[in-house]
Design a protein around this motif. Structure first.
Motif, PDB file in Angstrom:
ATOM      1  N   TRP A 439      12.112   1.734   5.456  1.00  0.00           N
ATOM      2  CA  TRP A 439      11.188   0.597   5.500  1.00  0.00           C
ATOM      3  C   TRP A 439      10.596   0.489   6.891  1.00  0.00           C
ATOM      4  N   MET A 440       9.290   0.367   6.977  1.00  0.00           N
ATOM      5  CA  MET A 440       8.614   0.197   8.270  1.00  0.00           C
ATOM      6  C   MET A 440       8.584  -1.292   8.606  1.00  0.00           C
ATOM      7  N   LYS A 441       9.379  -1.672   9.587  1.00  0.00           N
ATOM      8  CA  LYS A 441       9.617  -3.082   9.877  1.00  0.00           C
ATOM      9  C   LYS A 441       8.520  -3.697  10.744  1.00  0.00           C
ATOM     10  N   GLY A 442       8.371  -4.998  10.576  1.00  0.00           N
ATOM     11  CA  GLY A 442       7.494  -5.769  11.442  1.00  0.00           C
ATOM     12  C   GLY A 442       6.039  -5.345  11.375  1.00  0.00           C
ATOM     13  N   ALA A 443       5.381  -5.364  12.536  1.00  0.00           N
ATOM     14  CA  ALA A 443       3.953  -5.057  12.607  1.00  0.00           C
ATOM     15  C   ALA A 443       3.650  -3.608  12.243  1.00  0.00           C
ATOM     16  N   LEU A 444       4.621  -2.715  12.439  1.00  0.00           N
ATOM     17  CA  LEU A 444       4.395  -1.303  12.145  1.00  0.00           C
ATOM     18  C   LEU A 444       3.966  -1.096  10.700  1.00  0.00           C
ATOM     19  N   GLY A 445       4.632  -1.777   9.783  1.00  0.00           N
ATOM     20  CA  GLY A 445       4.291  -1.631   8.380  1.00  0.00           C
ATOM     21  C   GLY A 445       2.874  -2.075   8.073  1.00  0.00           C
ATOM     22  N   TYR A 446       2.473  -3.219   8.638  1.00  0.00           N
ATOM     23  CA  TYR A 446       1.122  -3.720   8.417  1.00  0.00           C
ATOM     24  C   TYR A 446       0.068  -2.757   8.991  1.00  0.00           C
ATOM     25  N   VAL A 447       0.331  -2.257  10.181  1.00  0.00           N
ATOM     26  CA  VAL A 447      -0.624  -1.345  10.820  1.00  0.00           C
ATOM     27  C   VAL A 447      -0.763  -0.063  10.015  1.00  0.00           C
ATOM     28  N   MET A 448       0.360   0.500   9.607  1.00  0.00           N
ATOM     29  CA  MET A 448       0.321   1.747   8.837  1.00  0.00           C
ATOM     30  C   MET A 448      -0.380   1.543   7.500  1.00  0.00           C
ATOM     31  N   ASN A 449      -0.069   0.467   6.805  1.00  0.00           N
ATOM     32  CA  ASN A 449      -0.740   0.171   5.538  1.00  0.00           C
ATOM     33  C   ASN A 449      -2.232  -0.016   5.724  1.00  0.00           C
ATOM     34  N   ALA A 450      -2.629  -0.715   6.788  1.00  0.00           N
ATOM     35  CA  ALA A 450      -4.052  -0.966   7.038  1.00  0.00           C
ATOM     36  C   ALA A 450      -4.793   0.326   7.356  1.00  0.00           C
ATOM     37  N   ILE A 451      -4.199   1.178   8.194  1.00  0.00           N
ATOM     38  CA  ILE A 451      -4.845   2.457   8.518  1.00  0.00           C
ATOM     39  C   ILE A 451      -4.980   3.317   7.271  1.00  0.00           C
ATOM     40  N   ALA A 452      -3.921   3.381   6.463  1.00  0.00           N
ATOM     41  CA  ALA A 452      -3.944   4.199   5.247  1.00  0.00           C
ATOM     42  C   ALA A 452      -5.035   3.717   4.294  1.00  0.00           C
ATOM     43  N   CYS A 453      -5.116   2.410   4.074  1.00  0.00           N
ATOM     44  CA  CYS A 453      -6.115   1.876   3.141  1.00  0.00           C
ATOM     45  C   CYS A 453      -7.533   2.084   3.666  1.00  0.00           C
ATOM     46  N   THR A 454      -7.733   1.862   4.957  1.00  0.00           N
ATOM     47  CA  THR A 454      -9.068   2.062   5.535  1.00  0.00           C
ATOM     48  C   THR A 454      -9.500   3.505   5.404  1.00  0.00           C
ATOM     49  N   TYR A 455      -8.613   4.425   5.748  1.00  0.00           N
ATOM     50  CA  TYR A 455      -8.927   5.851   5.614  1.00  0.00           C
ATOM     51  C   TYR A 455      -9.306   6.188   4.180  1.00  0.00           C
ATOM     52  N   MET A 456      -8.502   5.758   3.231  1.00  0.00           N
ATOM     53  CA  MET A 456      -8.738   6.150   1.839  1.00  0.00           C
ATOM     54  C   MET A 456     -10.024   5.550   1.286  1.00  0.00           C
ATOM     55  N   ILE A 457     -10.288   4.295   1.586  1.00  0.00           N
ATOM     56  CA  ILE A 457     -11.504   3.654   1.069  1.00  0.00           C
ATOM     57  C   ILE A 457     -12.752   4.338   1.633  1.00  0.00           C
ATOM     58  N   VAL A 458     -12.745   4.620   2.930  1.00  0.00           N
ATOM     59  CA  VAL A 458     -13.912   5.263   3.561  1.00  0.00           C
ATOM     60  C   VAL A 458     -14.110   6.673   3.015  1.00  0.00           C
TER      61      VAL A 458
END
Length: 527
Positions: A439-458
């Motif tokens: 599990w990616m704890k704290g802010a790390l999880g949010y950052v990783m999820n946000a980068i992944a979603c942004t990359y995929m959508i673009v």
């Protein structure tokens, strides 16, 4: 002496799912046997990913997007993004280990209100992606086999039907192996892993040594690392670079494959993330070593791109070794791992379809959702996958445009399925599941999820642009048409099926202790 009683935790859609349990939907007689170990599941991931054979099989297409430097830097860039995507999927697999993979994850991360529809779309997008992945690998293997014959017969002119025959033979050989040899699959994948690793090592050594022995010499450093070339009609080299990342995404973009056998291994909440990590790391290292070596072995790039060979990497091998025997030998080292990849594609596609069917999401779900009582696998679902790929093969018939469409559709559809699982996880503030061991704890999880979603959508949008300008029927990117058409079909089926009994997956856990008790391995009578 008392011992633990079996406790089944029924988790409704959108509620948290226990991280130390396997998501089980079917009754006990419909559960798959646990034939896989940590080694064999790592083998499945690495072999199904088959990164260097996949990129080698599509090398000519990749080179058009910037030449050798473009291939190298595009692959590095796309790998970084896919490591992030893989990490996001790994934590979902650790929390919700299920053969449904993204289908099950999207159903839970999206919550009660949107879980059914998100899971429905994610599941079908993922299934169709793996079908196109299997069709792409069948095309690579078919072209490789035809080219191996052509090397020893210089007067032979490959025809589309030659490739089609090879495509059909290898498709059904792989399909039948998955259907009739379920217990042998771990051993088959271990053998595939051996050939994959030994094959890339031998290929690297041969291509690194032989040019100095044959007198063909090596390419320059500028050619490999700096000489950008892309005559595709686009004015922006930056945009061409982004489009070229599609080729790397086809090679490395399969981080969910091992999740679909989560119900067939011990401790999946721990072992699936480990297998994903092993797959991504092995794929990156082998590809980088492979492509750098073969680019230095090129003595005539125009000959590689001339289109006279059905499998252009054979021309590179010919230039490197200077012999027909050496070329065929190196092609064999691509052929064998690619067959292993195709087997992995059918393992994955069949299990995705079976998981959808056992939740009554498909037509003829009662038949497709069965586990064969003798062969102990999703026999009927795998058979349907074989017939679907056969139909795609008849459409393909050796066409480069069709091959590009298959590759693009695989990447676009798989990416759509990933973002449908990760996106709601982020938007729900990562609150709809109980964390698993990874599990990616704290802010790390949010950052990783946000980068992944942004990359995929673009990049879903970018990967749908035409391959070259001006646009014609021969260079049109049909993946947008295929993905859009299938999405409309899925939406229509949802409107029909969503109101007629489809409830989505229910996470019914089975702990490791329960599994041992079921097998009687502790000598304790079940309560």
């Amino acid at each position: 002496m008392e011992h633990d009683r079996k406790q089944h935790n029924n988790t409704e859609l959108g509620e948290v799912a226990s991280s130390d349990k396997i998501a089980e939907i079917a009754p006990p007689n419909q559960r798959l046997d646990r034939n896989f170990s940590l080694l064999s599941i790592c083998s499945v991931g690495i072999v199904t990913g088959s990164t260097w054979p996949a990129l080698g099989g599509s090398i000519a297409v990749a080179i058009y997007n910037g030449g050798p430097p473009g291939v190298i830097y595009e692959f590095i860039t796309v790998s970084i993004f896919y490591w992030i995507v893989a990490a996001c999927l790994a934590e979902l697999a650790s929390a919700i280990p299920s053969s449904g993979g993204v289908y099950h994850w999207a159903s839970i991360t999206a919550g009660k209100k949107y879980g059914r529809v998100c899971g429905f779309f994610a599941g079908f997008w993922n299934f169709f992606a793996w079908i196109f992945g299997a069709a792409s690998m069948s095309a690579i293997v078919g072209n490789c086999a035809v080219q191996m014959y052509a090397v020893y017969h210089p007067d032979f002119v490959p025809e589309p039907w030659h490739v089609l025959v090879s495509y059909l033979i290898i498709t059904w050989c792989a399909c039948f192996l998955v259907m009739f040899a379920n217990k042998a699959l771990p051993a088959v994948n271990n053998i595939g892993l051996f050939f994959l690793l030994v094959g890339v090592l031998i290929t690297i050594l041969v291509c690194a040594i032989m040019p100095s022995k044959t007198g063909s010499g090596y390419a320059t450093n500028d050619f490999v690392w700096k000489s950008w070339s892309a005559d595709l009609g686009y004015s922006s080299n930056g945009f061409i670079f982004l489009m070229g990342m599609l080729n790397g995404a086809f090679s490395v973009g399969t981080p969910d494959c091992v999740s679909h056998i989560a119900e067939e291994i011990p401790r999946p909440e721990v072992n699936v993330p480990k297998a994903i990590a092993a797959q991504m790391a092995t794929g990156f290292v082998t590809v980088m070593c492979y492509i750098i070596t073969i680019f230095y072995a090129i003595s005539n790039l125009d000959e590689v791109l001339a289109g006279t060979a059905s499998f252009p990497v054979a021309v590179i091998y010919q230039q490197a070794t200077g012999s027909a025997a050496g070329t065929v030998g190196l092609l064999f080292l691509i052929l064998v791992p690619s067959i292993g990849t195709l087997i992995g594609d059918y393992i994955t596609a069949g299990r995705v379809l079976w998981t959808l069917a056992r939740d009554d999401a498909t037509p003829f779900s009662g038949w497709l959702g069965q586990v064969h009582p003798y062969w102990r696998n999703p026999f009927n679902a795998t058979l349907v996958c074989g017939f679907t790929c056969t139909i795609l093969g008849c459409i393909y018939v050796g066409s480069t445009t069709a091959f590009n469409a298959f590759v693009g559709s695989f990447v676009v559809l798989s990416t759509l399925s990933y973002v449908t699982a990760i996106g709601p996880h982020l938007l729900s503030r990562r609150s709809n599941i109980i964390p698993g061991p990874f599990w990616m704890k704290g802010a790390l999880g949010y950052v990783m999820n946000a980068i992944a979603c942004t990359y995929m959508i673009v990049f879903i949008v970018i990967f749908c642009f035409p391959y070259a300008l001006p646009v014609a029927a021969g260079n049109m990117n049909y993946s947008c048409l295929i993905a859009g058409g299938l999405s409309i079909f899925i939406a229509a089926w949802w409107l029909w099926k969503g109101r007629r009994g489809y409830e989505g997956p229910k996470a019914i856990g089975i702990t490791e202790t329960e599994y041992v008790l079921e097998k009687g391995e502790l000598g304790i009578e079940k309560v």
